[in-house]
Design a protein around this motif. Structure first.
Motif, PDB file in Angstrom:
ATOM      1  N   GLU A 211       2.085  16.286 -22.584  1.00  0.00           N
ATOM      2  CA  GLU A 211       2.890  16.133 -21.380  1.00  0.00           C
ATOM      3  C   GLU A 211       4.224  16.856 -21.517  1.00  0.00           C
TER       4      GLU A 211
ATOM      5  N   ALA B  33      -1.257  -2.716 -19.221  1.00  0.00           N
ATOM      6  CA  ALA B  33      -0.624  -3.591 -18.252  1.00  0.00           C
ATOM      7  C   ALA B  33      -1.325  -4.949 -18.371  1.00  0.00           C
TER       8      ALA B  33
ATOM      9  N   ALA C 167      -5.595  -5.815 -19.123  1.00  0.00           N
ATOM     10  CA  ALA C 167      -6.352  -4.582 -19.369  1.00  0.00           C
ATOM     11  C   ALA C 167      -7.436  -4.862 -20.396  1.00  0.00           C
TER      12      ALA C 167
ATOM     13  N   SER D 212      -7.569   9.589 -14.474  1.00  0.00           N
ATOM     14  CA  SER D 212      -8.448   8.782 -13.618  1.00  0.00           C
ATOM     15  C   SER D 212      -9.779   9.467 -13.342  1.00  0.00           C
TER      16      SER D 212
ATOM     17  N   ASP E 296      -9.381   4.355 -23.078  1.00  0.00           N
ATOM     18  CA  ASP E 296      -9.736   4.765 -21.726  1.00  0.00           C
ATOM     19  C   ASP E 296      -9.689   6.286 -21.656  1.00  0.00           C
TER      20      ASP E 296
ATOM     21  N   HIS F 273      -2.763   4.491 -25.377  1.00  0.00           N
ATOM     22  CA  HIS F 273      -2.900   3.777 -24.118  1.00  0.00           C
ATOM     23  C   HIS F 273      -2.111   2.474 -24.220  1.00  0.00           C
ATOM     24  N   GLN F 274      -1.244   2.243 -23.257  1.00  0.00           N
ATOM     25  CA  GLN F 274      -0.445   1.017 -23.229  1.00  0.00           C
ATOM     26  C   GLN F 274      -0.955   0.144 -22.091  1.00  0.00           C
TER      27      GLN F 274
ATOM     28  N   GLY G  14      -5.254  -2.197 -16.163  1.00  0.00           N
ATOM     29  CA  GLY G  14      -4.315  -1.098 -16.270  1.00  0.00           C
ATOM     30  C   GLY G  14      -4.051  -0.637 -17.674  1.00  0.00           C
ATOM     31  N   TRP G  15      -4.557   0.542 -18.019  1.00  0.00           N
ATOM     32  CA  TRP G  15      -4.193   1.223 -19.257  1.00  0.00           C
ATOM     33  C   TRP G  15      -3.431   2.487 -18.852  1.00  0.00           C
ATOM     34  N   GLU G  16      -2.214   2.629 -19.310  1.00  0.00           N
ATOM     35  CA  GLU G  16      -1.462   3.840 -19.019  1.00  0.00           C
ATOM     36  C   GLU G  16      -1.630   4.830 -20.159  1.00  0.00           C
ATOM     37  N   PRO G  17      -2.261   5.991 -19.907  1.00  0.00           N
ATOM     38  CA  PRO G  17      -2.424   6.975 -20.982  1.00  0.00           C
ATOM     39  C   PRO G  17      -1.181   7.832 -21.139  1.00  0.00           C
ATOM     40  N   ARG G  18      -0.832   8.132 -22.361  1.00  0.00           N
ATOM     41  CA  ARG G  18       0.220   9.097 -22.666  1.00  0.00           C
ATOM     42  C   ARG G  18      -0.334  10.065 -23.700  1.00  0.00           C
TER      43      ARG G  18
END
Length: 429
Positions: A131, A149, A152, A110, A106, A146-147, A123-127
């Motif tokens: 950061e 949810a 996804a 956003s 992804d 990407h982790q 839901g893909w949480e990018p890290r």
């Protein structure tokens, strides 16, 4: 019969338009330094960029048997696949296109383009390694994971690619990832919670139109998806992370970084860094010796993974203080020091160096770009044709150096790599 020698390709219509724009903005004829790394009898047997130029020669003469990969590490200037997109497209038009290379599940946020990611749902949480707070799970060469949810998924339109590689991390508690092609199941990951990274390779059916990654449960971790043709041509992996500098790229887990980079086997390592280093020096968040140690370590770590690759360090663009005060258009402190330091490291480590600051016109260049509407309001990030122009300067410098190098000495052809078996899975260290 005359021996073959490389010649500059005919400029594309876009390249001609950008050349005209560059003339108005005061850019200079782009030249890069390609130092000799193997002197012989008063001449040069081998330059820093010879491995990459040999691959271009093979592509140009039709003797190549595999793609030529470029691994481009950088900051926000390239994170949205800008600047390097011009390099990819111009080289691809001349030497052939061999696929998109490393893609993400992804976008990094956003907002922004999806040109280097799938069309994601759920839901893909990018890290990212850029950061402030260090992420819990390890990074590979992309500097991103990407982790998932629950439920996804990401869909990738295929362009005739013959092979794919899924980089996934077996995090404790993670669920499986399902790979579907044209709606039909192709392969599945089998997580055991071991904390190991995996490289899962599979062939794509001829004529397939789409590939989809599906995570029905939560926790599945995707570090990247590689889509590539098996034919000769150019592949450029965009490995750009917002806010990144060399020291932040060193946050990637070293064994995983080396394993994934060796798997990609690039013929050119490209480092486009320096802007964030200059900012952090100005803000007293870093020191020059930290900047030197970081870039030198990143270059050495990368070259240790692919010792046969060429290496090119690209210096930062012109930068100003910004803000709203009278100093907003004054050149950023430490910019000259960073450029000098990057050049020294490049030549010390047997890499080529391209001074983007000088090529775009030196001090005051970013102000001229801004007056032409080619820089965002932050006076830091070029936009639109401004980014294209920087990409064209880099492309022109690289092609000119290729022509100047002439044909490389003939070498026996390397045996083609044995293709991986279908649906094979390898654990990375």
């Amino acid at each position: 019969m005359l021996a073959w020698a490389p010649t500059l390709p005919k400029p594309s219509p876009r390249a001609l338009q950008l050349a005209a724009l560059g003339k108005k903005l005061g850019t200079r004829p782009p030249r890069l330094e390609n130092p000799c790394v193997t002197p012989a009898d008063g001449s040069c047997e081998r330059t820093a960029l010879a491995p990459f130029f040999e691959s271009l020669n093979a592509l140009a003469t039709g003797t190549a048997s595999a793609p030529t990969v470029i691994a481009a590490f950088g900051n926000s200037l390239i994170a949205g696949d800008r600047i390097v997109d011009i390099l990819r497209e111009e080289l691809g038009a001349t030497f052939g296109d061999a696929g998109r290379g490393v893609l993400l599940a992804d976008r990094l946020a956003s907002y922004g383009p999806r040109v280097r990611s799938g069309l994601a749902q759920g839901g893909w949480e990018p890290r990212t390694l850029g950061e402030m707070k260090l992420a819990e799970l390890p990074f590979g060469i992309s500097g991103v994971y990407h982790q998932a949810a629950s439920k996804a998924r990401s869909r990738f339109a295929l362009e005739g690619e013959a092979q794919a590689t899924l980089w996934w991390f077996d995090a404790p508690g993670s669920g499986p990832l399902y790979v579907h092609v044209d709606g039909q199941p192709l392969t599945t990951t089998l997580p055991l919670g071991t904390g190991e990274a995996h490289s899962q390779r599979f062939k794509l059916p001829a004529g397939a139109r789409s590939l989809e990654l599906v995570a029905e449960g939560g926790g599945a971790v995707v570090q990247g998806l590689v889509l590539q043709h098996s034919r000769p041509g150019i592949v450029l992996d965009t490995l750009g992370v917002p806010s990144a500098d060399a020291n932040l790229f060193l946050r990637a887990r070293e064994d995983l970084f080396r394993a994934q980079l060796a798997e990609r086997a690039p013929r050119l390592l490209l480092f486009i860094l320096g802007g964030n280093e200059a900012k952090r020096l100005e803000w007293r968040r870093s020191e020059l010796d930290e900047v030197e140690t970081g870039l030198r370590t990143l270059v050495r770590r990368s070259r240790a993974a692919v010792p046969d690759a060429a290496c090119l360090v690209v210096g930062p663009i012109d930068a100003v203080r910004g803000g709203t005060g009278p100093q907003r258009l004054v050149q950023r402190p430490f910019l000259d020091e960073v450029i000098t330091l990057e050049r020294k490291i490049a030549l010390d480590e047997g890499c080529a160096f391209f001074d983007m600051f000088s090529a775009m016109g030196g001090s005051g260049a970013i102000s001229r770009f801004a007056q032409a509407g080619l820089v965002h309001d932050d006076l830091v990030h070029p936009r639109g044709k401004g980014l294209d122009l920087l990409g064209q300067l880099l492309t022109d410098a690289l092609l000119r150096a290729w022509v100047d190098a002439g044909p490389a000495p003939e070498r026996p052809p390397e045996p083609p790599a044995e293709p991986p078996s279908e649906h094979s899975t390898e654990s990375l260290p």
